[in-house]
Each structure stands twice: as C-alpha cells, then as structure tokens.
Design a protein around this motif. Structure first.
Motif, PDB file in Angstrom:
ATOM      1  N   HIS A  74     -29.186 -24.093  -4.505  1.00 20.22           N
ATOM      2  CA  HIS A  74     -29.624 -25.424  -4.961  1.00 20.22           C
ATOM      3  C   HIS A  74     -30.452 -25.263  -6.243  1.00 20.22           C
ATOM      4  CE1 HIS A  74     -31.682 -29.474  -3.618  1.00 20.22           C
ATOM      5  NE2 HIS A  74     -31.434 -29.451  -4.924  1.00 20.22           N
ATOM      6  N   ASP A  81     -34.185 -25.273  -5.548  1.00 21.82           N
ATOM      7  CA  ASP A  81     -34.200 -26.621  -6.122  1.00 21.82           C
ATOM      8  C   ASP A  81     -34.944 -26.604  -7.462  1.00 21.82           C
ATOM      9  OD1 ASP A  81     -33.784 -29.328  -6.438  1.00 21.82           O
ATOM     10  OD2 ASP A  81     -35.222 -29.957  -4.923  1.00 21.82           O
ATOM     11  N   HIS A 108     -36.051 -26.985 -11.191  1.00 21.18           N
ATOM     12  CA  HIS A 108     -35.754 -27.978 -12.222  1.00 21.18           C
ATOM     13  C   HIS A 108     -36.140 -27.465 -13.616  1.00 21.18           C
ATOM     14  CE1 HIS A 108     -35.217 -30.774  -8.919  1.00 21.18           C
ATOM     15  NE2 HIS A 108     -34.940 -31.752  -9.742  1.00 21.18           N
ATOM     16  N   HIS A 111     -33.809 -30.223   1.390  1.00 23.32           N
ATOM     17  CA  HIS A 111     -35.261 -30.413   1.600  1.00 23.32           C
ATOM     18  C   HIS A 111     -35.647 -31.493   2.626  1.00 23.32           C
ATOM     19  CE1 HIS A 111     -34.452 -33.311  -1.601  1.00 23.32           C
ATOM     20  NE2 HIS A 111     -34.254 -32.331  -2.449  1.00 23.32           N
ATOM     21  N   HIS A 135     -27.902 -33.807  -9.622  1.00 23.55           N
ATOM     22  CA  HIS A 135     -27.931 -35.018  -8.796  1.00 23.55           C
ATOM     23  C   HIS A 135     -26.656 -35.830  -9.014  1.00 23.55           C
ATOM     24  CE1 HIS A 135     -32.058 -34.662  -7.476  1.00 23.55           C
ATOM     25  NE2 HIS A 135     -32.435 -34.399  -8.702  1.00 23.55           N
ATOM     26  N   GLU A 188     -25.639 -32.143  -5.840  1.00 26.84           N
ATOM     27  CA  GLU A 188     -26.563 -32.627  -4.804  1.00 26.84           C
ATOM     28  C   GLU A 188     -26.231 -34.107  -4.637  1.00 26.84           C
ATOM     29  OE1 GLU A 188     -30.720 -32.260  -5.753  1.00 26.84           O
ATOM     30  OE2 GLU A 188     -31.322 -32.797  -3.720  1.00 26.84           O
ATOM     31  N   HIS A 200     -31.074 -27.055 -10.571  1.00 27.95           N
ATOM     32  CA  HIS A 200     -30.757 -28.055 -11.596  1.00 27.95           C
ATOM     33  C   HIS A 200     -30.785 -27.369 -12.967  1.00 27.95           C
ATOM     34  CE1 HIS A 200     -30.911 -31.424  -8.711  1.00 27.95           C
ATOM     35  NE2 HIS A 200     -31.711 -30.585  -8.065  1.00 27.95           N
TER      36      HIS A 200
HETATM   37 FE   FE2 Z   1     -32.345 -30.937  -6.042  1.00 23.84          FE
END
Ligand code: FE2
Length: 254
Positions: free
Chosen positions: A5, A194, A196, A136, A42, A80, A7
């Motif tokens: 996961h 996750d 970013h 999450h 996303h 996601e 971004h």
């Molecule tokens: Fe995410």
C-alpha cells in the motif's frame, strides 16, 4: 520486504506530486529494505478517480524512470478503492485493479463508519473470486471503538492491513495500542506503509515490524511478511482464527 500500500505515483492523488517526489520516495523505500512496492492511488474516494488504465500507464512510466536511475525497486499495479455504489460494475468493466493483478483488492472504508452495504459487497467480491483487504481499519471510527466489528468482516471473508505509521505511534498512543490489540486478536493480516511522502507520511515499515516483533514476537513478523509475498504472488493466505475480545462483565472497581 514487500509493501502492498503506497501513494508513490506522481500527480495522481495526495501522495507524490511530481516525479522528483516519487524518486525521493523510492530511495526512502529502498533504504528501508523494500524491494517490491504496490502503487495504490486513491480511486472513487470523492476527491480522486484513477481508473485502471491511467494507473497502469503511470506505473510503467515510473518503473522505466527507476531502471534508468538504477534504483532497485519494482513498482506493481494496484489501487486503493473506496467502497462506492458502482464498484462491482466497474470491476466487471475492468476499471479497477487488484494488487499486482491478483485475487486481492485493497478496499478503503469511510473514516467515520462501516457502510451498510459492506457485508453484501464482501460476499459479492468473494463470489467473483476476489478477497477484499480492508485498508487501515484502525483509522475507522466504528471499528476503533469496537474491533469486534472487524472480526465480523473477517469472518465474512475480508482481510485487513494496518498502517506502519499507526503501529509506530504516529497517530497517537491510543491507535498504537489498538493496533497491538487487533494483532493479538488475529484481526490483522498485513502491515503496509500507506506512504504519501518522505516527511509526514514516510515508509518506516521496518520499524513497524520491529515494534510488532518486540511486543508480540517473531511469529507475527513472519506471518505478515509472508502474507504480503503471498498476495503479490496471488497465493492463498492462511487466515488465523480471530479471537473474541474480552467482555467487560466485571465491575469497574476491580
Ligand atoms: Fe492509502
């Protein structure tokens, strides 16, 4: 390590904003010990729509840039996907991407509640041969106040992924404790970053594994590491039997 996961794709969502930020993130991932990374921008979350074809093009482009710079990181396809009304129709129309084209789909819930349609959605996905991985769950208010609700979703066939930043305490002590509680109750199947960006939402996946190992033991680390490999290889996962939480029958003065 494999991270399912992230971004990292430039300019698609609230992760990396341009190629230089993607490269910075790639270097940080490699430094953390990550060799394969699933790009999960996303989709359908009300702010960003990134359909499969544009994600595929962006992943192919980024892998080319990484090879040119001799950065030893392989980026894999993913999304996601927020729970939304046309999800199954869009899936049938090939607008959605599972993780590395496997039978596992990363699914995002709204932050404040569990959608009433979720049980049916899990069932329909399972019928189509797709296992949803709930991203999450520790950050969903309804699950955080009653992890037994996550147990119900797992018993219907979903899996779940904790975020390294939560495990590391970046969202506060309570969420960190909740993460450990969920792990102890066998409600967790993956740890992922996750990530970013490199500053506020970095990878720090290794430290999350170390923390889990320190608190819960090596077998949890091995389970989560192995599961991430299984997902990207499209192999089945051994789902540990969830353990019911303690009911507070006892008077509070004890
Ligand atoms: Fe995410």
């Amino acid at each position: 390590m494999i991270d399912i996961h992230s971004h990292i794709l430039p300019g698609l969502d609230d992760g990396a904003q341009d190629l230089s930020q993607s490269i910075e993130m790639a270097l940080q991932a490699v430094g953390d010990g990550i060799r394969r990374l699933v790009a999960t921008p996303h989709h359908a979350n009300g702010r960003y729509d990134n359909k499969a074809s544009s994600v595929i093009a962006a992943v192919d482009r980024l892998n080319g840039e990484l090879q040119e710079r001799r950065i030893p990181l392989e980026v894999l396809y993913g999304q996601e996907v927020r729970v939304y009304s046309d999800l199954l129709g869009d899936f049938a129309d090939n607008r959605l991407l599972t993780i590395n084209r496997s039978g596992y789909l990363l699914l995002e819930l709204p932050s404040d509640r569990i959608p009433s349609s979720l049980n049916d959605l899990i069932h329909e996905l399972k019928v189509m041969g797709i296992v949803p991985i709930i991203a999450h769950p520790e950050r969903n208010r309804e699950i955080a106040s009653d992890p037994g609700k996550l147990q119900g979703l797992i018993e219907r066939g979903a899996l779940s992924q904790l975020t390294s930043h939560s495990v590391n305490g970046g969202f506060g002590r309570k969420i960190q404790e909740l993460c450990l509680n969920m792990c102890r109750r066998n409600l967790v199947h993956f740890i992922a970053s996750d990530a970013h960006n490199v500053d506020h939402r970095p990878f720090h996946l290794r430290s999350a594994y170390e923390y889990i190992g320190h608190k819960l033991g090596q077998r949890f680390i091995e389970y989560y590491l192995d599961n991430s490999e299984r997902v990207t290889d499209n192999r089945p996962i051994d789902v540990w039997q969830p353990i019911a939480g303690k009911k507070h029958w006892f008077p509070l003065w004890k």
